[in-house]
Design an enzyme around this catalytic site. Structure first.
Site, short mmCIF file in Angstrom:
data_model
loop_
_atom_site.label_atom_id
_atom_site.label_comp_id
_atom_site.label_asym_id
_atom_site.label_seq_id
_atom_site.Cartn_x
_atom_site.Cartn_y
_atom_site.Cartn_z
N ASN A 74 0.84 -1.20 0.00
CA ASN A 74 0.00 0.00 0.00
C ASN A 74 0.87 1.25 0.00
O ASN A 74 1.87 1.32 0.72
CB ASN A 74 -0.87 -0.02 1.27
CG ASN A 74 -1.96 1.05 1.27
OD1 ASN A 74 -2.75 1.14 0.33
ND2 ASN A 74 -1.99 1.85 2.33
N ASP B 122 -9.86 10.18 -0.56
CA ASP B 122 -10.51 11.40 -0.09
C ASP B 122 -10.09 12.54 -1.02
O ASP B 122 -9.00 12.51 -1.60
CB ASP B 122 -10.23 11.73 1.39
CG ASP B 122 -8.77 11.61 1.78
OD1 ASP B 122 -8.50 11.35 2.98
OD2 ASP B 122 -7.89 11.77 0.91
#
Ligand code: G3I
Length: 312
Positions: free
Chosen positions: A170, A237
């Protein structure tokens, strides 16, 4: 009213949110919004080593257990975050005072303890988080200093030994086509080539200073899936400010980037938080109101945009 969870089921993808355990425990609106709108959760902080730590080398799993239990009650996909990171490990680790052998053992013990505990209950792990430096090469961290680059291989091997979850690398800033995205691509290509047990790549997709072109996200997803890897959007986001000027532009971008990512093969999209009142982004000055629900858990235009993107 049609929910994100309904649309995600029809599109055969997971739509999730990073959750804060105290909000889950104490805020009814928060808890009900998560259960109604999402079919996946990530522990925003509760599964990091620091928050799990209880004294010297001990663990307190109460918060992480609450998140996993909530997810099980609501038939949700769980992303574990994160086993190996340069941040948020307990102070007692004191890497500068440890031999390489001790650090090797600490890495193994931590992964076996945590990933082993949640075997069968966590569906995907961010095994290694943010190992690539923003300026290229591997980030200088306690694990690299002690074990060298092989710490990444060992982390995935330890996780694979005790977990049946899909195992992810990640990172941030590697979402589209960029030098860092190339570095991440090269890193995971090498892992795959050497048959290190990695199953996927998490693209965090925090958007605040400028938007990542959706076509570039799609191209990056495609080259990663061509390696046989799954790709998740893990921390989405979109801060209002630099990247997008208002809630309508924000909605447009959410639509464009989620459509492009899912069309390119992303099967899990997780927003980094539930409501604008809980987001990490504004506190860091990285833009305002970045999520799909406002502080009162009212649906924003971005919610409808993601609903439409999933409904394609
Ligand atoms: O829980 C303590 C609290 O007891 C204490 O009073 C308070 C003040 O010191 O700190 C609280 O811990 C904070 C924690 O969030 C929970 O709120 C930490 O200081 C704070 O550093 C931590 O920030 C988190 C950050 O990761 C660092 O772990 C953010 O919430 C979280 O959104 C952020 O998430 C990261 C991902 O894990 C990786 N990708 C980037 C992303 C954004 O930075």
């Amino acid at each position: 009213m049609r929910t994100l969870r309904d649309a995600a089921a029809d599109a055969d993808v997971h739509i999730g949110a990073a959750v804060d355990v105290e909000s889950l425990r104490t805020n009814t609106d928060y808890r009900e919004t998560v259960a109604r709108e999402f079919d996946a959760v990530t522990a925003e902080n509760a599964m990091k080593w620091g928050p799990l730590a209880d004294g010297e080398s001990g663990y307190d799993f109460a918060a992480a257990d609450d998140i996993v239990d909530f997810a099980a009650r609501h038939d949700m996909y769980v992303r574990g975050h994160t086993l190996v990171w340069h941040r948020m490990y307990p102070e007692w680790v004191r890497p500068w005072a440890r031999s390489d052998t001790e650090m090797r053992r600490l890495l193994s013990d931590h992964i076996h303890t945590v990933a082993g505990r949640y075997r069968g209950r966590v569906d995907a792990w961010d095994v290694v988080n943010e190992a690539v430096d923003d300026d290229g090469g591997l980030r200088e961290n306690a694990w690299l200093n002690a074990l060298g680059p092989e710490y990444i291989d060992r982390a995935f091997e330890h996780a694979a030994a005790v977990s049946d979850a899909d195992l992810f690398y990640n990172d941030y800033g590697a979402d589209g086509l960029s030098a860092k995205a190339d570095e991440v691509y090269d890193l995971v290509s090498d892992l795959v080539a050497r048959e290190v047990p990695v199953d996927g790549v998490g693209l965090q997709l925090h958007v605040f200073d400028d938007v990542v072109p959706p076509a570039d996200v799609a191209a990056n997803v495609e080259r990663l899936t061509d390696l046989g890897l799954d790709v998740h959007i893990t921390e989405l986001d979109v801060g209002i400010g630099e990247a997008v000027a208002d809630r309508d532009e924000q909605a447009e971008y959410y639509y464009d980037v989620v459509s492009a990512a899912v069309d390119a093969g992303v099967d899990t999209v997780v927003t980094w938080g539930v409501d604008d009142g809980q987001s990490w982004l504004p506190a860091r000055g990285f833009g305002d109101a970045p999520l799909l629900f406002d502080e009162e858990f009212r649906r924003k235009p971005a919610h409808g945009a993601v609903l439409d993107a999933l409904g394609e």
